[in-house]
Motif scaffolding. Structure first.
Motif, PDB file in Angstrom:
ATOM      1  N   ALA A   1       0.850  -1.202   0.000  1.00  0.00           N
ATOM      2  CA  ALA A   1       0.000   0.000   0.000  1.00  0.00           C
ATOM      3  C   ALA A   1       0.881   1.247   0.000  1.00  0.00           C
ATOM      4  O   ALA A   1       1.926   1.275   0.638  1.00  0.00           O
ATOM      5  N   ALA A   2       0.458   2.256  -0.740  1.00  0.00           N
ATOM      6  CA  ALA A   2       1.225   3.507  -0.805  1.00  0.00           C
ATOM      7  C   ALA A   2       1.211   4.194   0.556  1.00  0.00           C
ATOM      8  O   ALA A   2       0.166   4.323   1.186  1.00  0.00           O
ATOM      9  N   ALA A   3       2.374   4.608   0.993  1.00  0.00           N
ATOM     10  CA  ALA A   3       2.487   5.303   2.276  1.00  0.00           C
ATOM     11  C   ALA A   3       2.411   6.811   2.047  1.00  0.00           C
ATOM     12  O   ALA A   3       2.920   7.321   1.059  1.00  0.00           O
ATOM     13  N   THR A   4       1.761   7.501   2.979  1.00  0.00           N
ATOM     14  CA  THR A   4       1.604   8.953   2.903  1.00  0.00           C
ATOM     15  C   THR A   4       2.290   9.596   4.095  1.00  0.00           C
ATOM     16  O   THR A   4       2.011   9.227   5.239  1.00  0.00           O
ATOM     17  N   MET A   5       3.189  10.557   3.822  1.00  0.00           N
ATOM     18  CA  MET A   5       3.797  11.307   4.925  1.00  0.00           C
ATOM     19  C   MET A   5       2.705  12.117   5.604  1.00  0.00           C
ATOM     20  O   MET A   5       1.891  12.752   4.926  1.00  0.00           O
ATOM     21  N   SER A   6       2.676  12.066   6.933  1.00  0.00           N
ATOM     22  CA  SER A   6       1.596  12.735   7.654  1.00  0.00           C
ATOM     23  C   SER A   6       2.087  13.347   8.953  1.00  0.00           C
ATOM     24  O   SER A   6       2.846  12.714   9.698  1.00  0.00           O
ATOM     25  N   ASP A   7       1.623  14.566   9.223  1.00  0.00           N
ATOM     26  CA  ASP A   7       1.950  15.183  10.509  1.00  0.00           C
ATOM     27  C   ASP A   7       1.012  14.687  11.608  1.00  0.00           C
ATOM     28  O   ASP A   7       1.117  15.119  12.754  1.00  0.00           O
ATOM     29  N   LYS A   8       0.102  13.757  11.276  1.00  0.00           N
ATOM     30  CA  LYS A   8      -0.717  13.109  12.313  1.00  0.00           C
ATOM     31  C   LYS A   8       0.122  12.112  13.117  1.00  0.00           C
ATOM     32  O   LYS A   8      -0.270  11.691  14.191  1.00  0.00           O
ATOM     33  N   VAL A   9       1.272  11.738  12.560  1.00  0.00           N
ATOM     34  CA  VAL A   9       2.208  10.834  13.234  1.00  0.00           C
ATOM     35  C   VAL A   9       3.308  11.696  13.845  1.00  0.00           C
ATOM     36  O   VAL A   9       4.052  12.369  13.137  1.00  0.00           O
ATOM     37  N   THR A  10       3.381  11.693  15.170  1.00  0.00           N
ATOM     38  CA  THR A  10       4.378  12.494  15.881  1.00  0.00           C
ATOM     39  C   THR A  10       5.431  11.568  16.469  1.00  0.00           C
ATOM     40  O   THR A  10       5.096  10.595  17.154  1.00  0.00           O
ATOM     41  N   ILE A  11       6.694  11.893  16.199  1.00  0.00           N
ATOM     42  CA  ILE A  11       7.813  11.097  16.713  1.00  0.00           C
ATOM     43  C   ILE A  11       8.561  11.941  17.744  1.00  0.00           C
ATOM     44  O   ILE A  11       8.975  13.057  17.450  1.00  0.00           O
ATOM     45  N   SER A  12       8.720  11.383  18.935  1.00  0.00           N
ATOM     46  CA  SER A  12       9.501  12.051  19.989  1.00  0.00           C
ATOM     47  C   SER A  12      10.843  11.346  20.092  1.00  0.00           C
ATOM     48  O   SER A  12      10.911  10.176  20.470  1.00  0.00           O
ATOM     49  N   LEU A  13      11.890  12.063  19.717  1.00  0.00           N
ATOM     50  CA  LEU A  13      13.261  11.553  19.784  1.00  0.00           C
ATOM     51  C   LEU A  13      14.167  12.682  20.241  1.00  0.00           C
ATOM     52  O   LEU A  13      13.904  13.842  19.914  1.00  0.00           O
ATOM     53  N   PRO A  14      15.232  12.368  20.948  1.00  0.00           N
ATOM     54  CA  PRO A  14      16.167  13.443  21.261  1.00  0.00           C
ATOM     55  C   PRO A  14      16.852  13.895  19.971  1.00  0.00           C
ATOM     56  O   PRO A  14      17.030  13.103  19.052  1.00  0.00           O
ATOM     57  N   GLU A  15      17.205  15.159  19.903  1.00  0.00           N
ATOM     58  CA  GLU A  15      17.915  15.661  18.731  1.00  0.00           C
ATOM     59  C   GLU A  15      19.299  15.027  18.642  1.00  0.00           C
ATOM     60  O   GLU A  15      19.766  14.675  17.573  1.00  0.00           O
ATOM     61  N   ILE A  16      19.950  14.880  19.822  1.00  0.00           N
ATOM     62  CA  ILE A  16      21.263  14.250  19.902  1.00  0.00           C
ATOM     63  C   ILE A  16      21.187  13.137  20.945  1.00  0.00           C
ATOM     64  O   ILE A  16      20.778  13.366  22.072  1.00  0.00           O
ATOM     65  N   ALA A  17      21.585  11.931  20.531  1.00  0.00           N
ATOM     66  CA  ALA A  17      21.655  10.793  21.457  1.00  0.00           C
ATOM     67  C   ALA A  17      23.122  10.575  21.798  1.00  0.00           C
ATOM     68  O   ALA A  17      23.912  10.217  20.922  1.00  0.00           O
ATOM     69  N   GLU A  18      23.473  10.824  23.047  1.00  0.00           N
ATOM     70  CA  GLU A  18      24.870  10.667  23.440  1.00  0.00           C
ATOM     71  C   GLU A  18      25.304   9.208  23.434  1.00  0.00           C
ATOM     72  O   GLU A  18      26.473   8.912  23.255  1.00  0.00           O
ATOM     73  N   ASN A  19      24.357   8.292  23.626  1.00  0.00           N
ATOM     74  CA  ASN A  19      24.674   6.867  23.606  1.00  0.00           C
ATOM     75  C   ASN A  19      23.607   6.156  22.774  1.00  0.00           C
ATOM     76  O   ASN A  19      22.451   6.090  23.172  1.00  0.00           O
ATOM     77  N   GLY A  20      24.006   5.622  21.632  1.00  0.00           N
ATOM     78  CA  GLY A  20      23.061   4.957  20.745  1.00  0.00           C
ATOM     79  C   GLY A  20      22.540   3.636  21.272  1.00  0.00           C
ATOM     80  O   GLY A  20      21.622   3.054  20.695  1.00  0.00           O
ATOM     81  N   ALA A  21      23.091   3.135  22.366  1.00  0.00           N
ATOM     82  CA  ALA A  21      22.653   1.847  22.908  1.00  0.00           C
ATOM     83  C   ALA A  21      21.254   1.914  23.507  1.00  0.00           C
ATOM     84  O   ALA A  21      20.570   0.899  23.604  1.00  0.00           O
TER      85      ALA A  21
END
Length: 156
Positions: free
Chosen positions: A51-71
């Motif tokens: 199925a075709a995927a649509t970019m949407s701002d209804k999906v919110t991702i919370s991530l740090p801008e910088i991850a000091e430890n990728g583990a």
């Protein structure tokens, strides 16, 4: 054989161990391949059934801008959805475009509750984290966010 050729062919124990160690080390570096955005898109296509995927701002991702430890990188996903029997989020899939394998984690939801998940993931390097949300009608919403990783968590 002449003495010169015999001397060239002969390896002492230390030289043989050095050569074997270098071979093992080279093999270790050769196996640290990372996924590509194309591999993540391919995994997304498999999960969404094409199925075709649509970019949407209804999906919110919370991530740090910088991850000091990728583990251990905290990630949260929330989706604007009524979460009723007629319209709800069935699945939330998280992909890391630069990890050895792009598929990171998947969540299965029901119409009750909120369309919100939180977890921690490993990231090997600075990369995009892609989220795909499969709705009950089969439509697919996506969003992505870049996170800068200073120390890789997947052996990187």
């Amino acid at each position: 054989m002449s003495n010169n050729i015999q001397q060239m062919v002969r390896l002492d124990r230390r030289e043989a161990l050095k050569a074997a160690g270098a071979g093992v080390l080279a093999l270790g570096f050769a196996t640290t391949a990372h996924a590509t955005p194309e591999a993540a898109a391919e995994a997304l296509a498999k999960i969404s059934g094409g199925a075709a995927a649509t970019m949407s701002d209804k999906v919110t991702i919370s991530l740090p801008e910088i991850a000091e430890n990728g583990a251990t990188v905290p990630v949260g996903v929330s989706v604007e959805s009524p979460m009723t029997a007629d319209s709800y989020v069935k699945h939330i899939h998280v992909f890391a475009e630069g990890n050895p394998s792009p598929e990171t984690i998947s969540f299965n939801l029901t119409p009750t509750g909120k369309a919100e998940v939180n977890t921690r993931i490993r990231l090997s390097k600075t990369q995009n984290v892609l989220v795909a949300v499969v709705m009950n009608d089969g439509s697919v919403l996506t969003n992505k966010k870049e996170v800068k990783v200073t120390i890789g968590g997947c052996g990187g």
